[in-house]
Every structure is written in C-alpha cells, then in structure tokens.
Motif scaffolding. Structure first.
Motif, short mmCIF file in Angstrom:
data_model
loop_
_atom_site.label_atom_id
_atom_site.label_comp_id
_atom_site.label_asym_id
_atom_site.label_seq_id
_atom_site.Cartn_x
_atom_site.Cartn_y
_atom_site.Cartn_z
N SER A 51 0.80 -1.08 0.07
CA SER A 51 -0.12 0.06 -0.07
C SER A 51 0.74 1.29 -0.06
N GLY A 52 0.33 2.56 -0.30
CA GLY A 52 0.92 3.62 -0.28
C GLY A 52 1.48 4.19 -1.59
N GLY A 53 1.18 3.67 -2.74
CA GLY A 53 1.38 4.03 -3.84
C GLY A 53 0.45 5.41 -4.37
N GLY A 54 0.96 6.00 -5.36
CA GLY A 54 0.05 7.31 -5.78
C GLY A 54 0.88 7.92 -6.44
N THR A 55 0.36 9.06 -6.95
CA THR A 55 1.01 10.04 -7.81
C THR A 55 1.56 11.30 -7.06
N VAL A 56 2.84 11.62 -7.45
CA VAL A 56 3.43 12.79 -6.73
C VAL A 56 4.30 13.53 -7.83
N GLN A 57 4.57 14.86 -7.50
CA GLN A 57 5.43 15.65 -8.21
C GLN A 57 6.87 15.42 -8.06
N GLY A 74 6.73 3.62 -11.65
CA GLY A 74 6.72 2.17 -11.96
C GLY A 74 5.71 1.46 -11.01
N MET A 75 5.55 0.13 -11.32
CA MET A 75 4.78 -0.62 -10.39
C MET A 75 5.68 -1.09 -9.19
N TYR A 76 5.70 -0.88 -8.11
CA TYR A 76 6.50 -1.42 -6.92
C TYR A 76 5.71 -2.67 -6.27
N TYR A 77 6.70 -3.57 -6.26
CA TYR A 77 6.44 -4.89 -5.63
C TYR A 77 7.18 -5.32 -4.30
N THR A 128 5.72 -5.52 9.52
CA THR A 128 5.54 -4.77 8.14
C THR A 128 6.84 -3.96 7.99
N VAL A 129 7.07 -3.94 6.62
CA VAL A 129 8.20 -3.31 6.16
C VAL A 129 7.81 -1.86 5.19
N TYR A 130 8.45 -0.98 5.38
CA TYR A 130 8.27 0.33 4.81
C TYR A 130 9.41 0.74 3.81
N LEU A 131 8.98 1.65 2.60
CA LEU A 131 10.01 1.99 1.90
C LEU A 131 9.67 3.50 1.76
N GLN A 132 10.33 4.34 2.27
CA GLN A 132 10.26 5.64 2.66
C GLN A 132 11.25 6.13 1.42
N MET A 133 10.31 7.13 0.54
CA MET A 133 10.89 7.26 -0.66
C MET A 133 11.01 8.94 -0.81
N ASN A 134 12.16 9.44 -0.98
CA ASN A 134 12.20 10.94 -0.88
C ASN A 134 12.98 11.41 -2.19
N SER A 135 12.78 12.68 -2.40
CA SER A 135 13.50 13.32 -3.69
C SER A 135 13.20 12.50 -4.94
N GLY A 159 10.64 15.63 -6.72
CA GLY A 159 10.75 15.97 -5.55
C GLY A 159 10.08 15.85 -4.39
N GLY A 160 8.98 15.18 -4.51
CA GLY A 160 8.10 14.54 -3.40
C GLY A 160 8.33 13.61 -2.80
N SER A 161 7.60 13.33 -1.88
CA SER A 161 7.95 11.84 -1.10
C SER A 161 6.57 10.93 -1.28
N LEU A 162 6.84 9.59 -0.90
CA LEU A 162 5.87 8.55 -0.62
C LEU A 162 6.24 7.61 0.31
N ARG A 163 5.49 6.99 1.08
CA ARG A 163 5.94 5.66 1.81
C ARG A 163 5.23 4.84 1.42
N LEU A 164 5.90 3.77 1.15
CA LEU A 164 5.29 2.33 0.89
C LEU A 164 5.17 1.49 2.07
N SER A 165 4.23 0.65 2.11
CA SER A 165 4.11 -0.26 3.32
C SER A 165 3.86 -1.89 2.84
N CYS A 166 4.34 -2.74 3.40
CA CYS A 166 3.98 -4.18 3.14
C CYS A 166 3.84 -5.14 4.21
N ALA A 167 3.05 -5.76 4.33
CA ALA A 167 2.65 -6.77 5.28
C ALA A 167 2.24 -7.87 4.86
N PRO A 168 2.41 -9.13 5.41
CA PRO A 168 1.73 -10.37 4.86
C PRO A 168 0.29 -10.42 5.31
#
Length: 122
Positions: free
Chosen positions: A7-13, A91-94, A77-84, A15-24
């Motif tokens: 979860s956590g995907g989306g559209t961002v400009q 892309g599609m994140y798996y 749960t594992v997180y992926l904090q994506m900055n800049s 320079g922006g940030s998103l945080r993805l989460s993954c849990a079984p």
C-alpha cells in the motif's frame, strides 16, 4: 502460503515523497527477508531495496541516499520511504517476502505481492 500486501502508492510531483508499506496477509508468518522491486513502464523488474532478517539493508545505486527501508517487527511490516522522487522512479512497486527455513542448506521460499503504482510527474 504468505501473501504480501502493498500500500501507499500514488502520484506525486518530482521532488516529493511517498511511503510504501508491505505486510503479509492472513495468519501465516515466517522468519523472512523482505525486499522491494519495481517495474518501470516497458522495462523489466529491478531490485530497489531489501532488509534482511538480521536488520541489514541493501539499496540499488539509483536510490541510495533517497530511499530508506525499515521494518516494524511488532507489526510484521516493512516500509519504503521514498524521498526526492524523480520521474524515473515511476513504476509498479512490488514487495517480496522471502521465508527462510533454517537447515543445511537454508531453504528460501519467495512470495510476491500484487504491486502498488508509483507515478512521479515532472
């Protein structure tokens, strides 16, 4: 069977940030390494980042210094904090959960999530 749910995907400009989460999902859990891959449009799936069961982390050169992988063991749960973020991060994140069965040798079972879309506009 372990089913990762992202979860956590989306559209961002850019320079922006998103945080993805993954849990079984479900009640099945295992000692595991957890990793993120992505598939840009028209390209093959590629490694992004991983966190092993001992807490060690790895990153693709293209995301070093911008992405941070972490885990909440209590929440499994594992997180992926994506900055800049850059347009080339689109892309599609798996999420991949690799269950480890400790023996001689260690057996590994890989489970993939359905993916979450990340779009970075310029």
């Amino acid at each position: 069977q372990v089913q990762p749910v992202e979860s956590g995907g989306g559209t961002v400009q850019a320079g922006g940030s998103l945080r993805l989460s993954c849990a079984p999902s479900g009640d099945t859990h295992c000692t595991s390494d957890m990793s993120w891959y992505r598939q840009p449009p028209g390209k093959e799936r590629e490694f992004v980042s991983a966190i092993d069961n001992d807490g060690s982390t790895r990153y693709a050169d293209s995301v070093k210094g911008r992405f941070i992988i972490s885990q909440d063991i209590a929440k499994d749960t594992v997180y992926l904090q994506m900055n800049s973020l850059k347009p080339e991060d689109t892309g599609m994140y798996y999420c991949k959960i690799t269950c480890l069965i400790f023996g001689h040798p260690v057996e590994k079972f890989h489970y993939w999530g359905q993916g979450t879309q990340v779009t970075v506009s310029s």
